[in-house]
Design a protein around this motif. Structure first.
Motif, mmCIF file in Angstrom:
data_model
loop_
_atom_site.group_PDB
_atom_site.id
_atom_site.type_symbol
_atom_site.label_atom_id
_atom_site.label_comp_id
_atom_site.label_asym_id
_atom_site.label_seq_id
_atom_site.Cartn_x
_atom_site.Cartn_y
_atom_site.Cartn_z
ATOM 1 N N LYS A 63 0.851 -1.190 0.000
ATOM 2 C CA LYS A 63 0.000 0.000 0.000
ATOM 3 C C LYS A 63 0.883 1.234 0.000
ATOM 4 O O LYS A 63 1.860 1.326 0.751
ATOM 5 C CB LYS A 63 -0.916 0.024 1.221
ATOM 6 C CG LYS A 63 -1.790 -1.208 1.359
ATOM 7 C CD LYS A 63 -2.797 -1.297 0.241
ATOM 8 C CE LYS A 63 -3.661 -2.517 0.438
ATOM 9 N NZ LYS A 63 -4.662 -2.683 -0.556
ATOM 10 N N GLU B 260 -3.303 3.428 5.974
ATOM 11 C CA GLU B 260 -4.717 3.086 6.029
ATOM 12 C C GLU B 260 -5.201 3.061 7.468
ATOM 13 O O GLU B 260 -4.477 2.635 8.365
ATOM 14 C CB GLU B 260 -4.960 1.717 5.386
ATOM 15 C CG GLU B 260 -4.660 1.698 3.905
ATOM 16 C CD GLU B 260 -4.902 0.345 3.293
ATOM 17 O OE1 GLU B 260 -4.904 -0.663 4.019
ATOM 18 O OE2 GLU B 260 -5.094 0.294 2.062
ATOM 19 N N PHE C 62 -7.960 1.303 8.439
ATOM 20 C CA PHE C 62 -8.098 -0.152 8.515
ATOM 21 C C PHE C 62 -7.996 -0.665 7.089
ATOM 22 O O PHE C 62 -7.926 0.117 6.143
ATOM 23 C CB PHE C 62 -9.383 -0.589 9.230
ATOM 24 C CG PHE C 62 -10.651 -0.011 8.675
ATOM 25 C CD1 PHE C 62 -11.327 -0.643 7.658
ATOM 26 C CD2 PHE C 62 -11.169 1.162 9.191
ATOM 27 C CE1 PHE C 62 -12.488 -0.110 7.137
ATOM 28 C CE2 PHE C 62 -12.333 1.701 8.685
ATOM 29 C CZ PHE C 62 -12.999 1.062 7.661
ATOM 30 N N THR C 63 -7.953 -1.949 6.903
ATOM 31 C CA THR C 63 -7.658 -2.546 5.605
ATOM 32 C C THR C 63 -8.568 -2.005 4.508
ATOM 33 O O THR C 63 -9.781 -2.143 4.567
ATOM 34 C CB THR C 63 -7.819 -4.080 5.676
ATOM 35 O OG1 THR C 63 -7.028 -4.569 6.740
ATOM 36 C CG2 THR C 63 -7.387 -4.727 4.370
ATOM 37 N N GLY C 64 -7.939 -1.358 3.508
ATOM 38 C CA GLY C 64 -8.672 -0.843 2.366
ATOM 39 C C GLY C 64 -9.353 0.491 2.570
ATOM 40 O O GLY C 64 -10.083 0.953 1.694
ATOM 41 N N GLN D 101 -14.571 1.370 0.708
ATOM 42 C CA GLN D 101 -13.484 0.499 1.163
ATOM 43 C C GLN D 101 -12.998 -0.377 0.015
ATOM 44 O O GLN D 101 -13.781 -0.979 -0.705
ATOM 45 C CB GLN D 101 -13.950 -0.394 2.311
ATOM 46 C CG GLN D 101 -12.848 -1.255 2.863
ATOM 47 C CD GLN D 101 -13.342 -2.135 3.997
ATOM 48 O OE1 GLN D 101 -14.526 -2.173 4.291
ATOM 49 N NE2 GLN D 101 -12.430 -2.839 4.620
ATOM 50 N N LYS E 134 -8.896 -6.572 -1.907
ATOM 51 C CA LYS E 134 -7.511 -7.010 -2.155
ATOM 52 C C LYS E 134 -6.998 -6.586 -3.520
ATOM 53 O O LYS E 134 -5.802 -6.409 -3.713
ATOM 54 C CB LYS E 134 -7.420 -8.527 -2.021
ATOM 55 C CG LYS E 134 -7.583 -9.000 -0.615
ATOM 56 C CD LYS E 134 -7.470 -10.511 -0.530
ATOM 57 C CE LYS E 134 -7.698 -10.967 0.896
ATOM 58 N NZ LYS E 134 -7.633 -12.423 1.018
ATOM 59 N N ASN F 56 -7.617 -3.763 -4.860
ATOM 60 C CA ASN F 56 -7.526 -2.303 -4.789
ATOM 61 C C ASN F 56 -8.643 -1.607 -5.567
ATOM 62 O O ASN F 56 -8.427 -0.558 -6.161
ATOM 63 C CB ASN F 56 -6.142 -1.829 -5.253
ATOM 64 C CG ASN F 56 -5.774 -0.499 -4.651
ATOM 65 O OD1 ASN F 56 -6.279 -0.121 -3.600
ATOM 66 N ND2 ASN F 56 -4.889 0.230 -5.315
#
Length: 112
Positions: free
Chosen positions: A14, A18, A20-22, A71, A74, A76
């Motif tokens: 990344k 971030e 949190f993830t995404g 959000q 994986k 992107n």
């Protein structure tokens, strides 16, 4: 010559930090804009209905929906990005060349 060097390309790196993830700073700004628009619409609905329960439910669902839509997964890509891609694709001109060929039955009849 007998020695081969392999190149390792890491995946999932990344560029930005971030929360949190995404979900980073850019996604947070998009989600806040969506929430502000939903809050304005919700205020008009509240003025008409005078129902606090509907107000709370719409606000919570709009916050949840805006976070989910922005959000990234994986690969992107977010739901928001996917919708933009679909709109852009539908606006592009498509070209499907068609060449007429005789059908199966026509070929058999000509051979008789």
């Amino acid at each position: 010559m007998g020695e081969e060097k392999s190149l390792y390309i890491p995946q999932g790196l990344k560029v930005e930090n971030e929360i949190f993830t995404g979900f980073g700073k850019k996604e947070m700004i998009r989600a806040l804009i969506i929430c502000l628009i939903a809050m304005i619409i919700n205020a008009f609905i509240f003025l008409i209905t005078k129902n606090t329960l509907i107000f709370v439910v719409i606000m919570l669902s709009s916050v949840t929906a805006s976070v989910m839509a922005t959000q990234k997964d994986k690969s992107n890509i977010s739901i928001f990005d996917q919708i933009k891609f679909m709109i852009r694709f539908s606006k592009n001109q498509k070209y499907y060349p068609y060449k007429y060929l005789p059908e199966w039955g026509e070929e058999i009849e000509k051979q008789k």
